[in-house]
Scaffold this motif. Structure first.
Motif, PDB file in Angstrom:
ATOM      1  N   GLY A  47       0.798  -1.223   0.000  1.00 34.27           N
ATOM      2  CA  GLY A  47       0.000   0.000   0.000  1.00 34.27           C
ATOM      3  C   GLY A  47       0.824   1.264   0.000  1.00 34.27           C
ATOM      4  O   GLY A  47       0.284   2.364  -0.165  1.00 34.27           O
ATOM      5  N   LEU A  48       2.157   1.128   0.156  1.00 33.38           N
ATOM      6  CA  LEU A  48       2.996   2.316   0.072  1.00 33.38           C
ATOM      7  C   LEU A  48       2.886   2.971  -1.302  1.00 33.38           C
ATOM      8  O   LEU A  48       3.159   4.172  -1.457  1.00 33.38           O
ATOM      9  CB  LEU A  48       4.452   1.999   0.403  1.00 33.38           C
ATOM     10  N   LEU A  49       2.478   2.182  -2.318  1.00 32.31           N
ATOM     11  CA  LEU A  49       2.254   2.781  -3.642  1.00 32.31           C
ATOM     12  C   LEU A  49       1.124   3.792  -3.592  1.00 32.31           C
ATOM     13  O   LEU A  49       1.193   4.859  -4.217  1.00 32.31           O
ATOM     14  CB  LEU A  49       1.965   1.693  -4.673  1.00 32.31           C
ATOM     15  N   ILE A  50       0.059   3.470  -2.844  1.00 32.91           N
ATOM     16  CA  ILE A  50      -1.016   4.444  -2.649  1.00 32.91           C
ATOM     17  C   ILE A  50      -0.501   5.606  -1.810  1.00 32.91           C
ATOM     18  O   ILE A  50      -0.796   6.774  -2.084  1.00 32.91           O
ATOM     19  CB  ILE A  50      -2.241   3.794  -1.979  1.00 32.91           C
ATOM     20  N   GLY A  51       0.280   5.283  -0.765  1.00 30.82           N
ATOM     21  CA  GLY A  51       0.863   6.328   0.061  1.00 30.82           C
ATOM     22  C   GLY A  51       1.734   7.273  -0.746  1.00 30.82           C
ATOM     23  O   GLY A  51       1.714   8.498  -0.531  1.00 30.82           O
TER      24      GLY A  51
ATOM     25  N   GLY B 190      -4.208  -1.394   5.696  1.00 38.83           N
ATOM     26  CA  GLY B 190      -5.263  -0.517   6.188  1.00 38.83           C
ATOM     27  C   GLY B 190      -5.002   0.937   5.809  1.00 38.83           C
ATOM     28  O   GLY B 190      -3.879   1.327   5.474  1.00 38.83           O
ATOM     29  N   TRP B 191      -6.066   1.745   5.893  1.00 39.02           N
ATOM     30  CA  TRP B 191      -5.936   3.141   5.489  1.00 39.02           C
ATOM     31  C   TRP B 191      -5.061   3.936   6.436  1.00 39.02           C
ATOM     32  O   TRP B 191      -4.350   4.854   6.026  1.00 39.02           O
ATOM     33  CB  TRP B 191      -7.323   3.785   5.377  1.00 39.02           C
TER      34      TRP B 191
ATOM     35  N   CYS C  98      -2.445  18.263   4.880  1.00 34.99           N
ATOM     36  CA  CYS C  98      -1.342  18.464   5.823  1.00 34.99           C
ATOM     37  C   CYS C  98      -1.797  18.159   7.248  1.00 34.99           C
ATOM     38  O   CYS C  98      -1.062  17.535   8.032  1.00 34.99           O
ATOM     39  CB  CYS C  98      -0.821  19.894   5.739  1.00 34.99           C
ATOM     40  N   THR C  99      -3.010  18.578   7.597  1.00 40.86           N
ATOM     41  CA  THR C  99      -3.540  18.326   8.944  1.00 40.86           C
ATOM     42  C   THR C  99      -3.707  16.834   9.192  1.00 40.86           C
ATOM     43  O   THR C  99      -3.312  16.308  10.236  1.00 40.86           O
ATOM     44  CB  THR C  99      -4.876  19.051   9.136  1.00 40.86           C
ATOM     45  N   VAL C 100      -4.289  16.135   8.214  1.00 41.94           N
ATOM     46  CA  VAL C 100      -4.536  14.700   8.367  1.00 41.94           C
ATOM     47  C   VAL C 100      -3.219  13.936   8.491  1.00 41.94           C
ATOM     48  O   VAL C 100      -3.054  13.088   9.383  1.00 41.94           O
ATOM     49  CB  VAL C 100      -5.364  14.166   7.187  1.00 41.94           C
ATOM     50  N   LEU C 101      -2.264  14.217   7.620  1.00 39.21           N
ATOM     51  CA  LEU C 101      -0.993  13.495   7.662  1.00 39.21           C
ATOM     52  C   LEU C 101      -0.231  13.787   8.947  1.00 39.21           C
ATOM     53  O   LEU C 101       0.415  12.889   9.505  1.00 39.21           O
ATOM     54  CB  LEU C 101      -0.131  13.859   6.444  1.00 39.21           C
TER      55      LEU C 101
ATOM     56  N   GLY D  60      -2.384   2.819   7.977  1.00 38.88           N
ATOM     57  CA  GLY D  60      -1.018   2.517   7.568  1.00 38.88           C
ATOM     58  C   GLY D  60      -0.640   3.231   6.284  1.00 38.88           C
ATOM     59  O   GLY D  60       0.489   3.722   6.135  1.00 38.88           O
ATOM     60  N   ILE D  61      -1.596   3.315   5.350  1.00 39.84           N
ATOM     61  CA  ILE D  61      -1.326   4.007   4.092  1.00 39.84           C
ATOM     62  C   ILE D  61      -1.075   5.488   4.338  1.00 39.84           C
ATOM     63  O   ILE D  61      -0.151   6.091   3.772  1.00 39.84           O
ATOM     64  CB  ILE D  61      -2.493   3.794   3.111  1.00 39.84           C
ATOM     65  N   LEU D  62      -1.895   6.097   5.205  1.00 38.18           N
ATOM     66  CA  LEU D  62      -1.705   7.513   5.511  1.00 38.18           C
ATOM     67  C   LEU D  62      -0.381   7.743   6.236  1.00 38.18           C
ATOM     68  O   LEU D  62       0.305   8.748   6.006  1.00 38.18           O
ATOM     69  CB  LEU D  62      -2.874   8.034   6.341  1.00 38.18           C
ATOM     70  N   GLN D  63      -0.016   6.797   7.116  1.00 40.10           N
ATOM     71  CA  GLN D  63       1.276   6.934   7.785  1.00 40.10           C
ATOM     72  C   GLN D  63       2.421   6.849   6.778  1.00 40.10           C
ATOM     73  O   GLN D  63       3.393   7.615   6.852  1.00 40.10           O
ATOM     74  CB  GLN D  63       1.431   5.854   8.859  1.00 40.10           C
ATOM     75  N   SER D  64       2.308   5.930   5.827  1.00 46.68           N
ATOM     76  CA  SER D  64       3.348   5.825   4.804  1.00 46.68           C
ATOM     77  C   SER D  64       3.401   7.101   3.964  1.00 46.68           C
ATOM     78  O   SER D  64       4.482   7.543   3.565  1.00 46.68           O
ATOM     79  CB  SER D  64       3.101   4.605   3.909  1.00 46.68           C
ATOM     80  N   ALA D  65       2.220   7.696   3.712  1.00 44.35           N
ATOM     81  CA  ALA D  65       2.200   8.953   2.959  1.00 44.35           C
ATOM     82  C   ALA D  65       2.920  10.054   3.712  1.00 44.35           C
ATOM     83  O   ALA D  65       3.679  10.844   3.126  1.00 44.35           O
ATOM     84  CB  ALA D  65       0.760   9.370   2.667  1.00 44.35           C
ATOM     85  N   GLY D  66       2.696  10.120   5.042  1.00 47.84           N
ATOM     86  CA  GLY D  66       3.394  11.128   5.839  1.00 47.84           C
ATOM     87  C   GLY D  66       4.893  10.929   5.821  1.00 47.84           C
ATOM     88  O   GLY D  66       5.668  11.892   5.732  1.00 47.84           O
TER      89      GLY D  66
END
Length: 431
Positions: free
Chosen positions: A56-60, A197-198, A396-399, A200-206
């Motif tokens: 899922g890091l690709l989505i991130g 999970g979402w 930015c707030t979410v990440l 984890g994906i958001l964490q990878s995005a951050g």
């Protein structure tokens, strides 16, 4: 007389203070931004991202790229209107008021000081013999601070060399990784992109956004760019697009060669992918590229930090003596020397493994202010739809809130300390 070189363009700084020379064109500004983004992160950032999200890091990565694009358009729009050193510190003060500007500048200086120390230690981890990491890291900071001290054109020249070395090493690493005997392309998707999970994906995005944040270096050097209303937006967009393409190729290559678990298990995934295949001889070359990438990121960090510190000193939020500009080299020499000393001290005494999360939090707050500032610009200065600034501020707030709790609380504590220091300064300056 007719053959004499054309002198650099020098304009007046804020309130008539000495200004920096406008020496940078689109190519140099783009390379400085690209050198900041395609730094150590491309060799190391995928490890924690894979641990958080698997494939899922690709989505991130896509989310991080989208957020970076929103922030880049806001920064470019603001920099074109306010082409002075300091980046979002200046924009926040002009569009939102002294306090938002201060928070952006404080977050940038503190967060990026930690990042500079981390980049120096990353370089030393690849280049230094065991036991010599800290002295080598300090030497790297001193050397690159000296390069910046001699003028921004030398910074741009060295960045060209570093970017060329890094891209060559990445190209060799990607080719060597695809010749290995690891999983075929596509097998890393067997668990699905949403297995982490979402959250984890958001964490990878951050985490991956941290690696993209280098395009701010272009905006912070707005006072040194020729024709800033044209050059800055072009350089920011070009640098971000090139960096995103590089990261996408490397991400797919690593997942195909090692699988998500293999990427998460090593701090140097590209080197591991190369060394596991028949072209293992290319592994040391990739490590040289990683060391050069760390130097490139460190070089750009020192340049950007010096100019934001200059702007904060001009604005009265840091000691005024830091606003000095060298009469010959036209650089904020006092700010750069002071920051180099601080970074060296951090290297000598601190464990920087947690610095990335803290720095990510600070950078996201910095860009939150940038998006909010761009949202207030009038139609005459608007280059991009307001929806991009709204999306950028929300993202930015979410990440920031999905980063590890230790990073969130540590970042909030540092910002609180900055607020207290500014309140004390304002109180002591009252007549």
């Amino acid at each position: 007389m007719g053959n004499e070189p054309r002198p650099p363009i020098v304009s007046s700084g804020p309130s008539g203070s000495p200004a920096l020379a406008r020496r940078l064109g689109t190519a140099d500004a783009t390379l400085i931004g690209l050198g900041s983004m395609v730094g150590a992160g491309v060799f190391a950032a995928f490890t924690p991202a894979a641990a958080a999200a698997g494939s899922g890091l690709l989505i991130g990565l896509a989310v991080a790229g989208l957020v970076a694009f929103c922030n880049a358009t806001s920064s470019a729009q603001l920099a074109a209107a306010y082409p002075a050193s300091g980046g979002t510190y200046v924009y926040g003060r002009k569009r939102l008021g002294p306090w938002p500007g201060f928070l952006a500048g404080w977050g940038f200086v503190i967060g990026k000081t930690a990042s500079a120390a981390a980049m120096a230690m990353t370089f030393a981890a690849y280049a230094a013999p065991a036991g010599w990491e800290r002295p080598v890291a300090v030497a790297a900071v001193v050397l690159l601070a000296a390069v910046n001290y001699r003028g921004i054109t030398r910074t741009a020249l060295l960045t060209r060399i570093i970017v060329a070395v890094v891209l060559a090493a990445l190209a060799l690493g990607v080719v060597a990784a695809w010749t290995g005997t690891g999983p075929e392309a596509g097998t890393f998707l067997s668990d699905g992109l949403l297995a982490g999970g979402w959250y984890g994906i958001l964490q990878s995005a951050g985490l991956l956004f941290f690696a993209f944040a280098g395009y701010a270096r272009i905006a912070t050097m707005g006072e040194e760019v020729r024709d800033p209303r044209r050059t800055i937006p072009r350089a920011v967009t070009l640098a971000l697009g090139l960096a995103l393409a590089v990261y996408a190729v490397v991400a797919v290559t690593l997942l195909a060669a090692l699988g998500p678990d293999g990427v998460a298990a090593t701090p140097a995934p590209l080197a591991a992918a190369v060394e596991s295949g028949p072209l293992a001889w290319a592994g040391p070359v990739v490590r040289i590229g990683a060391a050069a990438a760390s130097l490139g990121a460190l070089l750009a960090l020192i340049a950007g930090l010096g100019r934001t510190t200059l702007a904060m000193a001009r604005g009265g939020d840091l000691p005024g003596w830091l606003a000095g500009i060298h009469p010959k080299y036209q650089v904020p020499h006092r700010a750069e020397v002071a920051l180099a000393v601080v970074v060296c001290c951090v290297i000598l005494v601190a464990d920087l493994r947690g610095a990335i999360g803290f720095s990510s939090f600070s950078v996201l707050v910095y860009y939150l202010v940038a998006n909010l500032a761009a949202l207030t610009q009038p139609a005459s200065d608007r280059r991009y739809p307001r929806a991009l600034q709204v999306l950028g501020a929300f993202s930015c707030t979410v990440l920031a809130l999905t980063l590890p709790l230790s990073s969130v609380f540590g970042g909030l504590a540092v910002f609180a300390a900055g607020v207290v220091l500014r309140l004390v300064r304002l109180r002591t300056q009252r007549p």
